[in-house]
Design a protein around this motif. Structure first.
Motif: not given
Length: 140
Positions: A39-41, A43, A48-49
């Protein structure tokens, strides 16, 4: 940017073995992992993480069993790729509560294809590593 998925030449295999040995010794976690999701979060506007989740198949150093998660900081728009087969990972412990993962990716060369030679190198390096070690060069 990893060695996973490449058919190594003899000289590349030697280089991989040396780098893998140092990676196992200079990170607190190493294992064969089956990565099953990502998944992506966000930053910030540019980064992006990617948060990968997987199952430990063969522990080498650190956590011995169960599911793990690790974060990889990438430029926004960079595609998250799930490895098709289990991979050998060397990871750093995540102490940033803002990132929802157990570990983080220390950089290029933290993921290796599984070959009998590389698995043996990793297992020997893990067995010879200082279990009381608290400072890891690749995690600074």
């Amino acid at each position: 940017c990893s060695y996973a998925g490449q058919a190594p030449s003899p000289s590349m295999l030697d280089a991989q073995q040396g780098f893998l040995q140092r990676s196992v010794q200079q990170t607190p976690f190493s294992a064969v992992v089956r990565v099953h999701s990502v998944s992506s979060v966000a930053d910030d506007k540019a980064m992006v993480w990617h948060i990968y989740r997987g199952e430990i198949i063969t522990p080498i150093r650190g956590q011995q069993s169960g599911d793990i998660s690790y974060a990889m900081l990438v430029e926004k728009g960079e595609e998250a790729v799930l490895p098709a087969a289990p991979v050998l990972l060397t990871l750093c412990l995540n102490e940033n509560a803002a990132i929802p993962s157990d570990f983080y990716w220390p950089g290029t060369g933290a993921e290796f294809a599984i070959t009998p030679e590389l698995l043996q190198v990793a297992q020997l390096a893990g067995a010879r590593s200082d279990q009381a070690q608290t400072a890891f060069i690749m995690c600074d």
